[in-house]
Structure formats: structure tokens, C-alpha cells
Design a protein around this motif. Structure first.
Motif, PDB file in Angstrom:
ATOM      1  N   LYS A  13       9.078 -13.026  -8.715  1.00 11.07           N
ATOM      2  CA  LYS A  13       8.988 -12.244  -7.482  1.00 11.07           C
ATOM      3  C   LYS A  13       9.812 -10.959  -7.604  1.00 11.07           C
ATOM      4  CE  LYS A  13       9.929 -12.658  -2.501  1.00 11.07           C
ATOM      5  NZ  LYS A  13      10.389 -13.577  -1.428  1.00 11.07           N
ATOM      6  N   ALA A  14      11.042 -11.087  -8.140  1.00  8.24           N
ATOM      7  CA  ALA A  14      11.905  -9.916  -8.309  1.00  8.24           C
ATOM      8  C   ALA A  14      11.299  -8.927  -9.300  1.00  8.24           C
ATOM      9  CB  ALA A  14      13.289 -10.353  -8.776  1.00  8.24           C
ATOM     10  N   GLU A  15      10.692  -9.445 -10.373  1.00 14.91           N
ATOM     11  CA  GLU A  15      10.077  -8.570 -11.371  1.00 14.91           C
ATOM     12  C   GLU A  15       8.898  -7.803 -10.786  1.00 14.91           C
ATOM     13  OE1 GLU A  15       7.349  -7.207 -14.363  1.00 14.91           O
ATOM     14  OE2 GLU A  15       6.954  -8.948 -13.073  1.00 14.91           O
ATOM     15  N   ARG A  16       8.062  -8.480  -9.992  1.00 12.01           N
ATOM     16  CA  ARG A  16       6.924  -7.803  -9.375  1.00 12.01           C
ATOM     17  C   ARG A  16       7.389  -6.779  -8.341  1.00 12.01           C
ATOM     18  NH1 ARG A  16       3.364 -12.497  -7.151  1.00 12.01           N
ATOM     19  NH2 ARG A  16       5.387 -13.547  -7.216  1.00 12.01           N
ATOM     20  N   ARG A  17       8.433  -7.112  -7.610  1.00 14.85           N
ATOM     21  CA  ARG A  17       8.957  -6.163  -6.625  1.00 14.85           C
ATOM     22  C   ARG A  17       9.500  -4.921  -7.328  1.00 14.85           C
ATOM     23  NH1 ARG A  17      13.264  -4.769  -3.240  1.00 14.85           N
ATOM     24  NH2 ARG A  17      12.705  -4.743  -1.023  1.00 14.85           N
ATOM     25  N   SER A  18      10.195  -5.130  -8.438  1.00 12.03           N
ATOM     26  CA  SER A  18      10.714  -4.010  -9.210  1.00 12.03           C
ATOM     27  C   SER A  18       9.583  -3.130  -9.722  1.00 12.03           C
ATOM     28  CB  SER A  18      11.562  -4.530 -10.373  1.00 12.03           C
ATOM     29  OG  SER A  18      12.056  -3.479 -11.153  1.00 12.03           O
ATOM     30  N   ARG A  19       8.497  -3.739 -10.201  1.00 15.44           N
ATOM     31  CA  ARG A  19       7.347  -2.977 -10.681  1.00 15.44           C
ATOM     32  C   ARG A  19       6.711  -2.172  -9.553  1.00 15.44           C
ATOM     33  NH1 ARG A  19       4.130  -7.687 -13.031  1.00 15.44           N
ATOM     34  NH2 ARG A  19       2.347  -6.351 -12.503  1.00 15.44           N
ATOM     35  N   ILE A  20       6.646  -2.759  -8.382  1.00 15.84           N
ATOM     36  CA  ILE A  20       6.051  -2.062  -7.236  1.00 15.84           C
ATOM     37  C   ILE A  20       6.866  -0.825  -6.879  1.00 15.84           C
ATOM     38  CG2 ILE A  20       5.650  -2.244  -4.743  1.00 15.84           C
ATOM     39  CD1 ILE A  20       4.920  -5.240  -5.312  1.00 15.84           C
ATOM     40  N   LEU A  21       8.181  -0.954  -6.844  1.00 15.32           N
ATOM     41  CA  LEU A  21       9.028   0.190  -6.504  1.00 15.32           C
ATOM     42  C   LEU A  21       9.001   1.236  -7.610  1.00 15.32           C
ATOM     43  CD1 LEU A  21      12.059  -1.609  -4.832  1.00 15.32           C
ATOM     44  CD2 LEU A  21      10.162  -0.417  -3.729  1.00 15.32           C
ATOM     45  N   ALA A  22       8.969   0.792  -8.873  1.00 13.39           N
ATOM     46  CA  ALA A  22       8.858   1.743  -9.986  1.00 13.39           C
ATOM     47  C   ALA A  22       7.537   2.504  -9.908  1.00 13.39           C
ATOM     48  CB  ALA A  22       8.982   1.009 -11.320  1.00 13.39           C
ATOM     49  N   ALA A  23       6.463   1.795  -9.564  1.00 10.21           N
ATOM     50  CA  ALA A  23       5.149   2.436  -9.422  1.00 10.21           C
ATOM     51  C   ALA A  23       5.167   3.449  -8.283  1.00 10.21           C
ATOM     52  CB  ALA A  23       4.081   1.376  -9.169  1.00 10.21           C
ATOM     53  N   THR A  24       5.840   3.124  -7.195  1.00  8.47           N
ATOM     54  CA  THR A  24       5.942   4.054  -6.064  1.00  8.47           C
ATOM     55  C   THR A  24       6.659   5.328  -6.479  1.00  8.47           C
ATOM     56  OG1 THR A  24       6.046   2.168  -4.537  1.00  8.47           O
ATOM     57  CG2 THR A  24       6.731   4.317  -3.689  1.00  8.47           C
ATOM     58  N   ARG A  25       7.767   5.174  -7.197  1.00 11.37           N
ATOM     59  CA  ARG A  25       8.504   6.360  -7.656  1.00 11.37           C
ATOM     60  C   ARG A  25       7.646   7.193  -8.605  1.00 11.37           C
ATOM     61  NH1 ARG A  25      12.997   2.640  -7.122  1.00 11.37           N
ATOM     62  NH2 ARG A  25      12.598   1.779  -9.198  1.00 11.37           N
ATOM     63  N   GLU A  26       6.895   6.537  -9.488  1.00  8.25           N
ATOM     64  CA  GLU A  26       6.020   7.272 -10.410  1.00  8.25           C
ATOM     65  C   GLU A  26       4.958   8.068  -9.652  1.00  8.25           C
ATOM     66  OE1 GLU A  26       4.385   4.439 -13.080  1.00  8.25           O
ATOM     67  OE2 GLU A  26       6.301   3.952 -14.032  1.00  8.25           O
ATOM     68  N   LEU A  27       4.362   7.445  -8.647  1.00 10.80           N
ATOM     69  CA  LEU A  27       3.335   8.131  -7.855  1.00 10.80           C
ATOM     70  C   LEU A  27       3.916   9.331  -7.117  1.00 10.80           C
ATOM     71  CD1 LEU A  27       1.430   5.035  -6.414  1.00 10.80           C
ATOM     72  CD2 LEU A  27       0.470   6.773  -7.948  1.00 10.80           C
ATOM     73  N   LEU A  28       5.117   9.192  -6.619  1.00 14.06           N
ATOM     74  CA  LEU A  28       5.758  10.312  -5.933  1.00 14.06           C
ATOM     75  C   LEU A  28       6.013  11.459  -6.898  1.00 14.06           C
ATOM     76  CD1 LEU A  28       8.292   8.379  -3.683  1.00 14.06           C
ATOM     77  CD2 LEU A  28       6.364   9.747  -2.896  1.00 14.06           C
ATOM     78  N   ARG A  29       6.446  11.140  -8.104  1.00 10.20           N
ATOM     79  CA  ARG A  29       6.697  12.200  -9.088  1.00 10.20           C
ATOM     80  C   ARG A  29       5.395  12.862  -9.523  1.00 10.20           C
ATOM     81  NH1 ARG A  29       9.907   7.836 -11.758  1.00 10.20           N
ATOM     82  NH2 ARG A  29      11.970   7.859 -10.770  1.00 10.20           N
ATOM     83  N   ASP A  30       4.318  12.086  -9.576  1.00 11.74           N
ATOM     84  CA  ASP A  30       3.014  12.651  -9.956  1.00 11.74           C
ATOM     85  C   ASP A  30       2.513  13.644  -8.919  1.00 11.74           C
ATOM     86  OD1 ASP A  30       3.034  11.115 -12.221  1.00 11.74           O
ATOM     87  OD2 ASP A  30       1.584   9.631 -11.492  1.00 11.74           O
ATOM     88  N   GLY A  31       2.713  13.313  -7.647  1.00 11.59           N
ATOM     89  CA  GLY A  31       2.245  14.169  -6.557  1.00 11.59           C
ATOM     90  C   GLY A  31       3.217  14.104  -5.405  1.00 11.59           C
ATOM     91  N   PRO A  32       4.230  14.971  -5.404  1.00 11.22           N
ATOM     92  CA  PRO A  32       5.309  14.896  -4.419  1.00 11.22           C
ATOM     93  C   PRO A  32       4.843  14.855  -2.964  1.00 11.22           C
ATOM     94  CG  PRO A  32       5.855  16.479  -6.120  1.00 11.22           C
ATOM     95  CD  PRO A  32       4.433  16.077  -6.351  1.00 11.22           C
ATOM     96  N   GLU A  33       3.686  15.452  -2.669  1.00 19.08           N
ATOM     97  CA  GLU A  33       3.214  15.498  -1.278  1.00 19.08           C
ATOM     98  C   GLU A  33       2.030  14.555  -1.041  1.00 19.08           C
ATOM     99  OE1 GLU A  33       5.053  17.038   0.821  1.00 19.08           O
ATOM    100  OE2 GLU A  33       6.282  17.888  -0.775  1.00 19.08           O
ATOM    101  N   SER A  34       1.690  13.742  -2.038  1.00 21.53           N
ATOM    102  CA  SER A  34       0.512  12.880  -1.918  1.00 21.53           C
ATOM    103  C   SER A  34       0.765  11.720  -0.965  1.00 21.53           C
ATOM    104  CB  SER A  34       0.110  12.335  -3.293  1.00 21.53           C
ATOM    105  OG  SER A  34       1.149  11.544  -3.824  1.00 21.53           O
ATOM    106  N   VAL A  35      -0.324  11.187  -0.426  1.00 21.57           N
ATOM    107  CA  VAL A  35      -0.244  10.020   0.454  1.00 21.57           C
ATOM    108  C   VAL A  35       0.001   8.789  -0.410  1.00 21.57           C
ATOM    109  CG1 VAL A  35      -1.509   8.555   2.060  1.00 21.57           C
ATOM    110  CG2 VAL A  35      -1.747  11.048   2.182  1.00 21.57           C
TER     111      VAL A  35
END
Length: 222
Positions: A13-35
Motif C-alpha cells: 500500500k505504501a509503495e503504491r501510494r508513493s508511486r501515485i505521488l511520484a506520478a503526480t509530481r512528474e505530471l506537474l513538471r510535464d505541464g505546470p498548468e495542466s489539469v
């Protein structure tokens, strides 16, 4: 056996949660203003959308989770020996924000728009650092260290929002935060430590004086 299975489930559960937050940060860096949607996060993290919702929650909870991760890292840094003084708290906090500027700026903007507040705040660490400084005799015994920390925190928050709006750069953000701290510490200094706590302000004044002299020689003084 049940304990081992429970521990394995918790780690997964902790590993999947960490992946989800890492993915969120990656998406933000890809498109700072994206939904940022549950579906996009799930695709990047290689989990089901329901997993994102179950482990993190709706979109507001994503920002909350990012902020919690921010505070986890701050607490980890301040746990290092000798890293818990007021100056270290302010410096470590600013460095965390500027270290991942795209994510930090979006997190602060979205957090303000949501009407929520940080569940955990660097102000907690600053209050403790101020109280410790009073116990060590650096600050006067009659000082309300919670109030002192609140004044510094308000100034730092103002500098943060200026930085988020790109009105000031990283160096100016840190300089303004440390200036607020130095003024507060100098005003509250115990007599034996007054010169020590005034030194940063005196150095800043000397540097400004030299700069102003140089401007005058060049004819650039305002």
C-alpha cells in the motif's frame, strides 16, 4: 503468518501510494498548468483509478498528500544533528520549496484556491526552535516564543507568495525569509548574545552600504 501478510499489505500500500505521488509530481513538471485528474495520475503510476481514490482521495486530497510529503521531508532534514535551530528551519523550508519549484508553486496555488490549510506546517518546527533558543539563553526569558515564531512565519509566508507569483527569485525569497528571522531574533536577544544575533543584520547593512557607495561613484544612486 497473519502478521507477515499484514506487513506485506502495508508495504504494498505504501509503495503504491508513493508511486501515485511520484506520478503526480512528474505530471506537474510535464505541464505546470495542466489539469491533474485521477485518470492521468493512475495511468502514469500504473495503477487503477480506484486505487488513486482509495489511497489518496479526491483532487483536494492529492494536494494535501503532496503537502504531507513536503513536511515529511522537512522533518527528516531537521532531524539531522544540529539542524533544528531557527535559522536551519527557515533555510530548510525555503530550500524545499525552491528545490522543486514547479510542484511547489502549483501546490501553494491550488491549496489557496481550495480554501484548505496545511494540516502540518513548518511553523510547528519554528515554534520549537524558538522555544529551544530561549531555553538555551539565546533569547530573553520573558519572550513569548510562539508569538515571535508567528511573526516570522507571517513574513516568510508573504515572501513565499511573492515567490510563487514569480515576483522574486529564489535568492530573494531566502533573503527576505532570513531577514525577517534575523530582525526577530535581534529584537528578542538576551544581553550576552545580543552582538551574536545582531551580527547578520550588521553584515547586511555593511553590504548595502558598500553597494550604495559603489552606485554613487558610478552615478547610479537612486
Amino acid at each position: 503468518m497473519q502478521t507477515d501478510q499484514g506487513g506485506l499489505r502495508a508495504r504494498n500500500k505504501a509503495e503504491r501510494r508513493s508511486r501515485i505521488l511520484a506520478a503526480t509530481r512528474e505530471l506537474l513538471r510535464d505541464g505546470p498548468e495542466s489539469v491533474i485528474s485521477t485518470e492521468r495520475i493512475a495511468e502514469r503510476a500504473e495503477v487503477a483509478p480506484a486505487t488513486v481514490y482509495n489511497l489518496i482521495g479526491p483532487r483536494d486530497k492529492i494536494w494535501e498528500a503532496l503537502a504531507a510529503g513536503f513536511m515529511d521531508e522537512l522533518e527528516h532534514r531537521l532531524a539531522e544533528p544540529g539542524a533544528g535551530g531557527p535559522r536551519e528551519v527557515v533555510e530548510a523550508t525555503v530550500q524545499l520549496f525552491v528545490g522543486d519549484p514547479v510542484v511547489s508553486r502549483r501546490m501553494v496555488r491550488e491549496w489557496a484556491a481550495s480554501g484548505l490549510v496545511f494540516d502540518r506546517s513548518p511553523l510547528t518546527q519554528l515554534r520549537q526552535a524558538m522555544a529551544d533558543a530561549r531555553t538555551q539563553g539565546l533569547l530573553r526569558a520573558d519572550i513569548d516564543t510562539d508569538a515571535l515564531a508567528a511573526v516570522v512565519g507571517a513574513s516568510c509566508l508573504g515572501a513565499l507568495h511573492q515567490w510563487v507569483a514569480a515576483l522574486i527569485d529564489d535568492d530573494r525569497f531566502l533573503a527576505r525569509a532570513l531577514f525577517a528571522l534575523d530582525v526577530a531574533l535581534a529584537a528578542a536577544a538576551a544581553d550576552p548574545h545580543r552582538d551574536q544575533l545582531l551580527a547578520p543584520l550588521r553584515r547586511r547593512g555593511a553590504v548595502r552600504g558598500d553597494a550604495a557607495s559603489g552606485d554613487a561613484v558610478r552615478g547610479d544612486a537612486v
